[in-house]
Design an enzyme around this catalytic site. Structure first.
Site, PDB file in Angstrom:
ATOM      1  N   GLU A 341       0.808  -1.229   0.000  1.00  0.00           N
ATOM      2  CA  GLU A 341       0.000   0.000   0.000  1.00  0.00           C
ATOM      3  C   GLU A 341       0.840   1.278   0.000  1.00  0.00           C
ATOM      4  OE1 GLU A 341      -3.972  -1.400   2.360  1.00  0.00           O
ATOM      5  OE2 GLU A 341      -2.199  -1.097   3.608  1.00  0.00           O
TER       6      GLU A 341
HETATM    7  C1  ACM Z   1      -1.927  -5.379   4.066  1.00  0.00           C
HETATM    8  O1  ACM Z   1      -2.980  -5.842   4.516  1.00  0.00           O
HETATM    9  N1  ACM Z   1      -1.823  -4.089   3.817  1.00  0.00           N
HETATM   10  C2  ACM Z   1      -0.780  -6.231   3.795  1.00  0.00           C
END
Ligand code: ACM
Length: 527
Positions: A341
């Site tokens: 992310e």
């Molecule tokens: C995640 O759940 N951002 C790895």
């Protein structure tokens, strides 16, 4: 020296076996019939044969182990300690001086098992002896978890003068389906104390987990002391979601956790999440920041707004120090760089960053692990990709030769709520009731991913909505027990209806451990 110990061990064992076989003043015990194959074992072993008698664990039992400095003695000590605290029964280990021995548990290293998996083991349970054979101490350790699960809560007080805990006789041949069986705890969104983490690890060990991944850093907090960059914990360690005081582990405390896990044959995989999820680090040292915004401490739960400056040399000097200091106190072969992310990082910067950080991880002698996004970079085949949400990146990684850890958010995220009434947790990926958590197959979940590419299964527990053991356990249990079986037991031996019954058999242990498990109505908890 070693030879004489081996000789002494062999002579003592021969003596014990002789004693047991001639059984001078041994009383014949009329054991009731039992059936090993209906025992509530989780994970379910590969092969079981019942011989329908019992072994009476009692004060006339001794544990005997190989004593060749191969870790078997420690496994025997661990078993004796657990028996002592659970049953208040003192069982000597490799010491028969004060006991009139009538029964023996022998924990033995052998190279003759059917399976050459390091964690394979074999249990021969007879009326007067239990023989546990294993290739390695890790295998012996998995074997004694099976034995612990076979010890009933109630003793039988009528068969002999002393109480006896009756263990069903028979034979078990067992080995794990996957070599990596992990759980992750996010100690960054909320901090968990050393004692809380140890309790979780101790329970995971009972279900044969062998990996504990610690998500040590995120936007909301930095949780591991780095001596060369002290503000990380002086500033970055003092916050958490919701505005609480946060906290961090000193390097000594982290080493203590590593040792505690290692005693349970569990490795701790440290994660420093980057280049995104780095607000706490950049707030501590603004020179690291790459999103061009003024920094503030962050105690909310949004993701994707922070990034390191991936074009700045200082960032890599910093990471060289961080990885070096953690690698030095972390015996696991793996170092997790996060990589998920990073929405505030330009794609080209992200790729540049991951490729540079992989080199740093390798320089410090570790294998890089990263969330599935790292497959966008050109990384070496020895690195490991942790699949959570993008099948195409898992496939791409496998094609690159990387091994995959299966953690699909829709199935394996312990922070997903059971249903809309769950007290804690989130549901952005799915609601995961206890049966859904169990009824899927890590081996076939991603189409086109072959078993040969899968290192194993990991169940992550993100902590936006939980901040102590009580809340942690509500989300983790009983689902983490099911993931243990998905990682250990092959699909053809798994069955929800059969599992459900064995899960009810865990209630005594969960109550004894004071585990705040979620009493789903999918399971009939009353026997
Ligand atoms: C995640 O759940 N951002 C790895």
């Amino acid at each position: 020296m070693r030879k004489s110990i081996v000789l002494k061990s062999a002579m003592l064992l021969v003596g014990l076996v002789f004693f047991l076989s001639c059984g001078t003043d041994k009383k014949k015990i009329d054991y009731p019939k039992t059936d090993l194959t209906t025992s509530a074992l989780i994970p379910k072993p590969l092969k079981m044969i019942a011989t329908n008698s019992a072994f009476g664990l009692d004060s006339k039992t001794v544990i005997y182990t190989d004593q060749n400095n191969n870790g078997f003695q420690e496994v025997g000590d661990f078993l004796a300690n657990k028996i002592k605290t659970r049953l208040n029964l003192e069982i000597p280990v490799n010491n028969t001086a004060d006991v009139s021995v009538e029964r023996i548990i022998y924990i033995h290293q052998t190279d003759t098992l059917e399976s050459d998996a390091p964690e394979a083991y074999q249990l021969y349970i007879k009326s007067d002896s239990i023989l546990l054979n294993a290739n390695t101490a890790a295998g012996a350790f998995r074997g004694i978890q099976t034995l612990r699960q076979l010890i009933p809560e109630q003793s039988n007080d009528t068969l002999s003068e002393q109480p006896m805990w009756l263990i069903p006789t028979g034979k078990i041949d067992d080995a794990p389906n996957f070599e990596y069986r992990g759980a992750m705890l996010d100690v960054a969104r909320h901090f968990f104390t050393v004692e809380e983490v140890k309790k979780y690890i101790d329970i995971l060990a009972y279900y044969k987990y062998n990996a504990f991944h610690m998500h040590l850093t995120d936007d909301q907090g930095w949780r591991i002391e780095i001596k060369s960059w002290p503000k990380l914990t002086e500033i970055g360690g003092q916050t958490e979601v919701g505005g609480g005081a946060g906290g961090f582990y000193t390097q000594e405390e982290f080493k203590d956790l590593v040792a505690y896990a290692a005693q349970r044959h569990i490795q701790i995989i440290p994660e420093v999440d980057m280049p995104g999820h780095t607000n706490a680090a950049s707030f501590s040292y603004p020179i690291l920041n790459g999103n061009g915004k003024t920094l503030e401490a962050y105690t909310g739960t949004h993701v994707g707004f922070s990034t390191f400056d991936s074009r700045k040399d200082t960032v890599y000097s910093f990471l060289d120090d961080v990885i070096r200091e953690i690698a030095a106190i972390s015996p696991s072969p793996y170092f997790h760089i996060g990589g998920d992310e990073s929405h505030a990082t330009k794609k080209s910067d992200y790729i540049h960053f991951v490729e540079k950080v992989e080199k740093l991880v390798q320089k410090h002698g570790k294998i890089m692990v990263g969330w599935n996004e790292i497959a966008q970079a050109k990384i070496s085949p020895s690195s490991v990709n942790q699949f959570w949400n993008e099948p195409h990146n898992a496939i791409k990684a496998a094609e690159n030769g990387n091994k995959i850890i299966m953690s699909p958010a829709k199935k394996a995220y312990l922070d997903m709520q059971y249903d809309s009434l769950s007290k804690h947790g989130l549901h952005w990926a799915a609601y995961i009731p206890v049966d859904d958590a169990y009824n899927w197959d890590p081996e076939s979940y991603v189409e086109g991913l072959s078993k040969a590419s899968i290192l194993g299964l990991e169940a992550p527990l993100w902590s936006e909505t939980i901040s102590n053991s009580f809340e942690l356990e509500y989300l983790a249990f009983p689902r983490a027990i099911g993931y243990a079986e998905l990682a250990w037991t092959p699909a053809e031996l798994r069955d929800w209806n059969d599992y459900k019954k064995r899960l009810v058999g865990q209630v005594a242990y969960m109550n004894y451990m004071d585990i705040n498990f979620y009493r789903t109505t999918l399971v009939n908890w009353e026997k």
